[in-house]
Write an enzyme that holds these catalytic residues in place. Structure first.
Site, mmCIF file in Angstrom:
data_model
loop_
_atom_site.group_PDB
_atom_site.id
_atom_site.type_symbol
_atom_site.label_atom_id
_atom_site.label_comp_id
_atom_site.label_asym_id
_atom_site.label_seq_id
_atom_site.Cartn_x
_atom_site.Cartn_y
_atom_site.Cartn_z
ATOM 1 N N SER A 202 0.840 -1.205 0.000
ATOM 2 C CA SER A 202 0.000 0.000 0.000
ATOM 3 C C SER A 202 0.875 1.255 0.000
ATOM 4 O O SER A 202 1.649 1.467 -0.932
ATOM 5 C CB SER A 202 -0.944 -0.032 1.208
ATOM 6 O OG SER A 202 -1.855 1.049 1.162
ATOM 7 N N THR A 203 0.790 2.076 1.049
ATOM 8 C CA THR A 203 1.518 3.353 1.088
ATOM 9 C C THR A 203 3.019 3.130 0.914
ATOM 10 O O THR A 203 3.624 2.328 1.610
ATOM 11 C CB THR A 203 1.272 4.070 2.425
ATOM 12 O OG1 THR A 203 -0.123 4.080 2.696
ATOM 13 C CG2 THR A 203 1.804 5.494 2.381
ATOM 14 N N HIS A 229 -2.933 -0.946 -3.100
ATOM 15 C CA HIS A 229 -4.115 -0.133 -2.819
ATOM 16 C C HIS A 229 -4.082 1.153 -3.638
ATOM 17 O O HIS A 229 -3.261 2.035 -3.394
ATOM 18 C CB HIS A 229 -4.178 0.206 -1.327
ATOM 19 C CG HIS A 229 -4.355 -1.001 -0.457
ATOM 20 N ND1 HIS A 229 -3.972 -1.025 0.861
ATOM 21 C CD2 HIS A 229 -4.870 -2.225 -0.719
ATOM 22 C CE1 HIS A 229 -4.250 -2.208 1.377
ATOM 23 N NE2 HIS A 229 -4.807 -2.959 0.432
ATOM 24 N N MET A 324 -0.156 1.196 4.973
ATOM 25 C CA MET A 324 -0.998 1.487 6.127
ATOM 26 C C MET A 324 -1.951 0.338 6.390
ATOM 27 O O MET A 324 -2.352 -0.385 5.487
ATOM 28 C CB MET A 324 -1.822 2.759 5.890
ATOM 29 C CG MET A 324 -1.040 4.038 6.001
ATOM 30 S SD MET A 324 -2.139 5.489 6.026
ATOM 31 C CE MET A 324 -2.688 5.554 4.331
ATOM 32 N N ASP A 327 -4.375 -4.873 6.131
ATOM 33 C CA ASP A 327 -4.860 -5.719 5.047
ATOM 34 C C ASP A 327 -3.791 -6.735 4.667
ATOM 35 O O ASP A 327 -2.614 -6.395 4.547
ATOM 36 C CB ASP A 327 -5.213 -4.859 3.827
ATOM 37 C CG ASP A 327 -5.849 -5.675 2.710
ATOM 38 O OD1 ASP A 327 -6.620 -6.600 3.015
ATOM 39 O OD2 ASP A 327 -5.567 -5.373 1.537
#
Length: 383
Positions: A202-203, A229, A324, A327
């Site tokens: 993600s991030t 994401h 972040m 997940d």
């Protein structure tokens, strides 16, 4: 990053409506101080020198000096200052945002699409608040994102835990009747080399993937499926950007296409992606769905990981990287029970140590490695 003092933010946008909207949202976040605004990049850089912000919220398309040019200037002159991009949900916006993330932007948000001012502000607040809070906690995000070579000059430490115990090999794991492979016992056996790589990220992900995926050989011999994401449109831009840098073919996944070796499939933004059996039961296909978000994410790593576990019992390498939230954690637990090799990115090289944290702390990660060693561990698992 900041202990005992407020996060100083400079808001940069050529539209007064967005300058005010972003400033108002930031003012409501505890521990944040808006130190100034600028309506183009040239003015922003002059204010950076005097205001010394910790972070810029940065529009991409501006007169005089655009957001990409501002990021380049920050990289050269103020590498410790972070940036969060404010982008539009367009093809051009996606391409420019990928460039921004490669240049070291911490993350991005989309400009609100709601016509109602109150709803527009809520969209902006919901998107911006968690990113700002993560940036506040991240000790070295700007340097990690901008100094890409810093982990390639020194050997990384690979922390290994004992492999799961072996038991009798189970024949016939490939289903002839289109049914998922389901282990009979509580724990399946790791049967040898992996036949698929599944990645959740993600991030900080586009930057990390830009560093890691080009390190993989073009003859890897297995497919790679990735959940990053991102909203719609942006994943296509990410795939195109990565494809230009990698020996492997990188593409945005399409519904009902057969998995091919030496190909990287990125889940489309705003959709869920899973694996299914083909009609003949011999191949595995990608299925793109509109199933609900999981962990507030669509695409979701958990959603993908579960399906990989169904069809590649004992033959999966799962990689959890910077991002972040949590997940992927539940999906990794399932994969671990089915004999997968779990690789986690270590805390020191994560822009945000969220997604790998629980798998590491729970002990299901078999390898805990810095970013520049992940490709090596992937190759070892398939050869």
């Amino acid at each position: 990053m900041l202990i005992g003092k407020k996060l100083r933010v400079l808001v940069v946008d050529d539209t007064i409506v967005y300058r005010k909207a972003v400033s108002d949202v930031l003012a409501e976040i505890p521990g944040v101080e808006v130190v100034g605004v600028a309506h183009n990049g040239k003015i922003a850089m002059s204010k950076v020198a005097t205001l010394k912000p910790d972070l810029l919220t940065l529009d991409i398309e501006m007169p005089e000096m655009n957001g990409i040019e501002v990021l380049s200037a920050l990289q050269s002159n103020y590498p410790s200052i972070g940036a969060v991009m404010v982008s539009t949900l367009t093809s051009d916006g996606g391409v420019m945002t990928m460039k921004a993330l490669e240049l070291g932007a911490f993350d991005f948000i989309l400009k609100p699409t709601a016509k109602n001012p109150a709803e527009s502000k809520k969209q902006l607040k919901d998107a911006l608040t968690p990113i700002i809070n993560e940036f506040k906690k991240s000790k070295n995000a700007p340097s990690l994102l901008r100094n890409k070579g810093q982990f390639t000059k020194t050997p990384g430490t690979v922390l290994r835990k004992p492999l799961k115990p072996l038991s009798a090999a189970r024949p016939g794991l490939k289903s002839a009747d289109n049914k998922p492979d389901v282990p009979k016992g509580k724990l399946a056996v790791r049967r040898g080399k992996s036949e698929i790589i599944a990645i959740g990220i993600s991030t900080g992900g586009p930057n990390a993937l830009t560093q890691m995926l080009p390190m993989l050989p073009g003859n890897l011999g297995v497919p790679i499926v990735i959940v990053q994401h991102m909203p719609p449109v942006f994943t296509k831009s990410l795939a195109s950007s990565l494809n230009a840098k990698c020996a492997l073919l990188v593409k945005e996944a399409e519904d009902r296409e057969d998995l091919q070796i030496n190909t990287v499939y990125i889940a489309p933004g705003g959709k869920q992606m899973k694996l299914i059996a083909s009609a003949d039961g011999m191949n595995r296909q990608i299925k793109i769905t509109n199933d609900p978000p999981e962990n507030s994410c669509r695409p979701s790593a958990d959603y993908l990981f579960r399906s990989v576990g169904d069809y590649y019992v004992g033959r999966t390498t799962a990689v959890i990287m910077t991002g972040m939230g949590s997940d992927g954690s539940k999906g990794l637990e399932i994969l671990s029970q089915k004999g997968a090799t779990i690789i986690a990115q270590n805390e020191d090289t994560c822009v945000v140590f969220g997604m790998p944290k629980k798998p590491i702390e729970s002990g299901i990660a078999d390898r805990i490695v810095p970013l520049n060693k992940i490709a090596d561990e992937i190759v070892k698992s398939v050869r």
